[in-house]
Design an enzyme around this catalytic site. Structure first.
Site, PDB file in Angstrom:
ATOM      1  CG  ASN A 108      -0.485  -0.265   2.514  1.00 33.28           C
ATOM      2  OD1 ASN A 108       0.614  -0.802   2.652  1.00 33.28           O
ATOM      3  ND2 ASN A 108      -1.221   0.100   3.536  1.00 33.28           N
ATOM      4  CD  GLU A 110      -1.611   4.565   4.584  1.00 38.31           C
ATOM      5  OE1 GLU A 110      -1.152   5.392   5.397  1.00 38.31           O
ATOM      6  OE2 GLU A 110      -2.328   3.603   4.908  1.00 38.31           O
ATOM      7  CB  CYS A 119      -5.366  -1.319  -1.935  1.00 37.44           C
ATOM      8  SG  CYS A 119      -6.681  -0.628  -0.936  1.00 37.44           S
ATOM      9  CD  GLU A 121      -5.317  -5.974  -1.553  1.00 37.23           C
ATOM     10  OE1 GLU A 121      -4.769  -4.857  -1.415  1.00 37.23           O
ATOM     11  OE2 GLU A 121      -6.128  -6.430  -0.735  1.00 37.23           O
ATOM     12  CB  CYS A 153     -10.782  -2.947   0.337  1.00 40.30           C
ATOM     13  SG  CYS A 153     -10.232  -2.185  -1.207  1.00 40.30           S
ATOM     14  CB  CYS A 156      -8.631  -4.696  -3.877  1.00 39.44           C
ATOM     15  SG  CYS A 156      -7.555  -3.304  -3.482  1.00 39.44           S
TER      16      CYS A 156
END
Ligand code: THU
Length: 201
Positions: A108, A110, A119, A121, A153, A156
């Site tokens: 990830n 940010e 994310c 993935e 999530c 994803c």
């Protein structure tokens, strides 16, 4: 001078003319930014050349063996070490197993503007696509703890489904890795076929 209302009002939704319109890039009457959608005839041609990804796999592929799943989780843990997660302090690592057996890592990433967060993935997926790889067998995901499952999530799940509806998702389990079909995590998924069926001419 225009008032705010005039400048920023949402234009009314206009039905695109059947002939695709004639004048200018917004001739389709789309209320959204960007060029008007291509006419049905042009769209058909373009989709054949560079259309939505269509999975070529017919049968559901076998799940990764416990050894492969464990190896993939190890890759995900290694990828997690690169996570940039100073805001959530929730590092995530992912490892995408391609059709030809290579592994593409993701973590990830940010941002101070929180909603720009990527994310793990989707970082792995984007990286794989950029490498020209579009067929995937499995993805392993690990959150901050080595032995606690972190499920992908919703965004994803949808992003992965675009390229690999038959993907296997690997997460840490209590004894052995947990291996779950993506379809089970995203029942009734929205896909390109549904879009094509419903798209207005
Ligand atoms: N995160 C992922 O990387 N993958 C997921 O599927 C769940 C959430 C990240 C995003 C954010 O950086 C942090 O975890 C907390 O939400």
């Amino acid at each position: 001078l225009h008032g705010w209302g005039e400048k920023h009002a949402i234009p009314p939704r206009v039905r695109p003319p059947r002939n695709g319109g004639v004048a200018g890039p917004r001739a389709g009457g789309s209320p959204y930014c960007g060029p008007a959608p291509p006419s049905a005839a042009r769209r058909r041609t373009r989709r054949r050349k560079d259309g939505p990804h269509v999975s070529t796999s017919r049968a559901t592929p076998a799940p990764p063996s416990p050894e492969t799943a464990a190896r993939l989780l190890e890759h995900a843990r290694r990828a997690r070490a690169q996570a940039y997660a100073p805001y959530s302090r929730f590092p995530v690592g992912a490892a995408l197993l391609t059709e030809d057996g290579s592994v593409v890592p993701g973590c990830n990433v940010e941002n101070a503007s929180f909603s720009l967060t990527n994310c793990a993935e989707r970082v792995a997926l984007g990286s794989a696509i950029a490498q020209g790889r579009r067929g995937f067998q499995a993805i392993a995901v690990v959150g901050p703890e080595d032995d606690v499952a972190t499920a992908p999530c919703g965004s994803c799940r949808q992003a992965l489904f675009e390229f690999a509806p038959e993907l296997w998702v690997v997460m840490p389990g209590s004894d052995a890795p947990r291996v779950v079909p993506l379809r089970e995590l995203l029942p009734g998924a929205f896909d390109a076929q549904r879009l094509e069926e419903g798209a207005r001419p």
